[in-house]
Write a protein that holds these residues in place. Structure first.
Motif, mmCIF file in Angstrom:
data_model
loop_
_atom_site.group_PDB
_atom_site.id
_atom_site.type_symbol
_atom_site.label_atom_id
_atom_site.label_comp_id
_atom_site.label_asym_id
_atom_site.label_seq_id
_atom_site.Cartn_x
_atom_site.Cartn_y
_atom_site.Cartn_z
ATOM 1 N N SER A 146 1.207 -10.973 9.075
ATOM 2 C CA SER A 146 0.176 -10.726 10.040
ATOM 3 C C SER A 146 -0.703 -9.276 9.435
ATOM 4 N N MET A 147 0.141 -8.630 8.650
ATOM 5 C CA MET A 147 -0.376 -7.221 8.288
ATOM 6 C C MET A 147 -1.518 -7.524 6.999
ATOM 7 N N SER A 148 -2.625 -6.749 7.183
ATOM 8 C CA SER A 148 -3.435 -6.730 6.132
ATOM 9 C C SER A 148 -2.909 -6.263 4.793
ATOM 10 N N ALA A 149 -3.476 -6.124 3.608
ATOM 11 C CA ALA A 149 -2.985 -5.791 2.715
ATOM 12 C C ALA A 149 -2.861 -4.242 2.602
ATOM 13 N N GLU A 150 -3.992 -3.503 3.208
ATOM 14 C CA GLU A 150 -4.160 -2.205 3.535
ATOM 15 C C GLU A 150 -3.062 -1.704 4.313
ATOM 16 N N ASP A 151 -2.745 -2.453 5.645
ATOM 17 C CA ASP A 151 -1.655 -2.098 6.385
ATOM 18 C C ASP A 151 -0.463 -1.971 5.702
ATOM 19 N N ALA A 152 -0.279 -3.096 4.989
ATOM 20 C CA ALA A 152 1.057 -3.223 4.201
ATOM 21 C C ALA A 152 1.455 -2.133 3.096
ATOM 22 N N ALA A 153 0.394 -1.743 2.587
ATOM 23 C CA ALA A 153 0.450 -0.611 1.454
ATOM 24 C C ALA A 153 0.446 0.784 2.207
ATOM 25 N N PHE A 154 -0.049 0.847 3.427
ATOM 26 C CA PHE A 154 0.175 2.108 4.290
ATOM 27 C C PHE A 154 1.489 2.142 4.621
ATOM 28 N N GLU A 155 2.020 1.304 5.052
ATOM 29 C CA GLU A 155 3.581 1.169 5.430
ATOM 30 C C GLU A 155 4.673 1.402 4.156
ATOM 31 N N GLN A 156 4.384 0.683 3.152
ATOM 32 C CA GLN A 156 5.115 1.091 2.097
ATOM 33 C C GLN A 156 5.133 2.737 1.715
ATOM 34 N N GLU A 157 3.842 3.068 1.626
ATOM 35 C CA GLU A 157 3.590 4.401 1.461
ATOM 36 C C GLU A 157 4.395 5.318 2.219
ATOM 37 N N ARG A 158 4.272 4.958 3.670
ATOM 38 C CA ARG A 158 4.989 5.716 4.662
ATOM 39 C C ARG A 158 6.405 5.767 4.411
ATOM 40 N N GLN A 159 7.215 4.758 3.988
ATOM 41 C CA GLN A 159 8.556 4.468 3.973
ATOM 42 C C GLN A 159 9.002 5.504 2.662
ATOM 43 N N LYS A 160 8.184 5.351 1.700
ATOM 44 C CA LYS A 160 8.399 6.298 0.214
ATOM 45 C C LYS A 160 8.391 7.537 0.649
ATOM 46 N N LEU A 168 3.894 12.422 12.230
ATOM 47 C CA LEU A 168 2.888 11.806 11.659
ATOM 48 C C LEU A 168 3.363 10.904 10.665
ATOM 49 N N VAL A 169 4.520 11.128 9.860
ATOM 50 C CA VAL A 169 4.959 10.211 8.885
ATOM 51 C C VAL A 169 6.136 9.328 9.666
ATOM 52 N N MET A 170 6.711 10.016 10.575
ATOM 53 C CA MET A 170 7.664 9.065 11.231
ATOM 54 C C MET A 170 7.207 7.808 12.027
ATOM 55 N N ALA A 171 6.002 7.941 12.481
ATOM 56 C CA ALA A 171 5.428 7.112 13.586
ATOM 57 C C ALA A 171 5.407 5.614 12.914
ATOM 58 N N ASP A 172 6.071 4.611 13.554
ATOM 59 C CA ASP A 172 6.009 3.493 13.051
ATOM 60 C C ASP A 172 5.153 2.434 13.652
ATOM 61 N N ASP A 173 4.105 2.172 13.095
ATOM 62 C CA ASP A 173 3.126 1.282 13.805
ATOM 63 C C ASP A 173 3.473 -0.271 13.857
ATOM 64 N N GLN A 174 4.418 -0.550 13.287
ATOM 65 C CA GLN A 174 5.158 -1.978 13.418
ATOM 66 C C GLN A 174 6.045 -2.219 14.650
ATOM 67 N N GLY A 229 12.835 0.405 -3.545
ATOM 68 C CA GLY A 229 11.513 -0.004 -3.530
ATOM 69 C C GLY A 229 10.834 -0.482 -2.484
ATOM 70 N N PRO A 230 9.665 -0.940 -2.463
ATOM 71 C CA PRO A 230 8.896 -1.453 -1.393
ATOM 72 C C PRO A 230 9.679 -2.357 -0.492
ATOM 73 N N VAL A 231 9.666 -2.152 0.606
ATOM 74 C CA VAL A 231 10.085 -3.282 1.615
ATOM 75 C C VAL A 231 9.349 -4.401 1.952
ATOM 76 N N ASP A 232 9.804 -5.731 1.909
ATOM 77 C CA ASP A 232 8.735 -6.658 2.375
ATOM 78 C C ASP A 232 9.427 -7.623 3.335
ATOM 79 N N ALA A 233 8.904 -8.691 3.559
ATOM 80 C CA ALA A 233 9.614 -9.713 4.484
ATOM 81 C C ALA A 233 10.726 -10.323 3.737
ATOM 82 N N THR A 234 10.668 -10.508 2.541
ATOM 83 C CA THR A 234 11.649 -11.358 1.664
ATOM 84 C C THR A 234 12.705 -10.682 1.723
#
Length: 198
Positions: free
Chosen positions: A98-112, A61-67, A170-175
Motif C-alpha cells: 500500500s506504500m507509495s514509491a515516495e513513502d517507501a523511499a522515505f522509510e528506507q532513508e529513515r532506517q538508514k 523526528l527520525v525515530m517516528a515510524d509512520d508504518q 541494505g533496504p528492508v522490503d516486504a520480501t
C-alpha cells in the motif's frame, strides 16, 4: 468526525510531513549533526515551537515510524487461526504493497539514518525496546493473550531481533521481512541447499 475536525487533522498531518521531508532534505545536503532544529523549522516554514509540538527532539523526528498505525490495522484485518508469524508476514506484505514509491523511499532513508548514524546509536536502543513493545502488543491483540505473556514477549523479541539483523544489510522490503519471518517460523534452519537472500 466533523468536516472542521477532519480539515484540522489533515492540516496537522501535512505540517508534520513537511517538517520531516524538509529535515531529511537538510540531512542529505549538510549532514544530520550539522542540521539544527531552527534550520528545519525555517525550511518547513514553521516556528521552532511548532516543530517541538510535533517532535520533542531532532532524534524523535527520525525515530517516528509512520508504518506503526498501518501495521496495527493490517494485522487486525488478518483472519484468526493462522500462525501469528504468518499473520505478521501477510500484514507486512499488505503494508508495503500500500506504500507509495515516495513513502517507501522515505522509510528506507529513515532506517538508514537510524541504524547507521553514530549520533543516533543511543536512540536505537530506545527504538529497539519500543519495537518489542509494539510487536508484543500486536501479537497479544492477534492471539488474545496478555501482552506480558512469556511466549508473546519472546516471539516479539525474536521478530524485532530478526529485523535488526537485516536492517543494516541494505533496504528492508516486504520480501526480506517475509523471508526473516519464514526463517523464524521454520525454527531457523541452516540448510546448505537453501538459496541465500541478497
Amino acid at each position: 468526525m466533523s468536516v472542521e475536525t477532519s480539515l484540522r487533522a489533515r492540516k496537522k498531518e501535512r505540517t508534520r510531513r513537511t517538517i520531516r521531508l524538509e529535515a531529511f532534505r537538510l540531512f542529505r545536503e549538510q549532514g544530520y549533526t550539522e542540521t539544527t532544529v531552527e534550520q528545519i523549522a525555517a525550511a518547513a516554514e514553521v516556528s521552532p515551537s511548532t516543530f517541538f509540538r510535533y517532535f520533542p527532539t531532532k532524534e524523535q523526528l527520525v525515530m517516528a515510524d509512520d508504518q506503526d498505525a498501518l501495521m496495527i490495522e493490517a494485522l487486525a484485518a488478518q483472519p484468526r487461526g493462522q500462525n501469528p508469524l504468518t499473520a505478521v508476514r501477510r500484514a507486512t506484505e499488505a503494508v508495503y504493497a500500500s506504500m507509495s514509491a515516495e513513502d517507501a523511499a522515505f522509510e528506507q532513508e529513515r532506517q538508514k539514518l537510524l541504524y547507521h548514524l553514530p549520533e543516533l546509536r543511543s536512540a536505537v536502543g530506545l527504538e529497539f525496546q519500543r519495537s518489542i513493545d509494539l510487536a508484543a502488543q500486536l501479537l497479544a491483540d492477534y492471539t488474545g493473550r496478555p501482552v506480558d505473556d512469556f511466549e508473546v514477549r519472546v516471539a516479539a523479541g525474536a521478530m524485532v531481533g530478526a529485523m535488526l539483523g537485516i536492517v543494516t544489510t541494505g533496504p528492508v522490503d516486504a520480501t526480506k521481512v517475509g523471508h526473516a519471518l519464514d526463517l523464524l517460523e521454520a525454527g531457523l534452519p541452516f540448510d546448505d541447499d537453501r538459496p541465500t537472500s541478497s
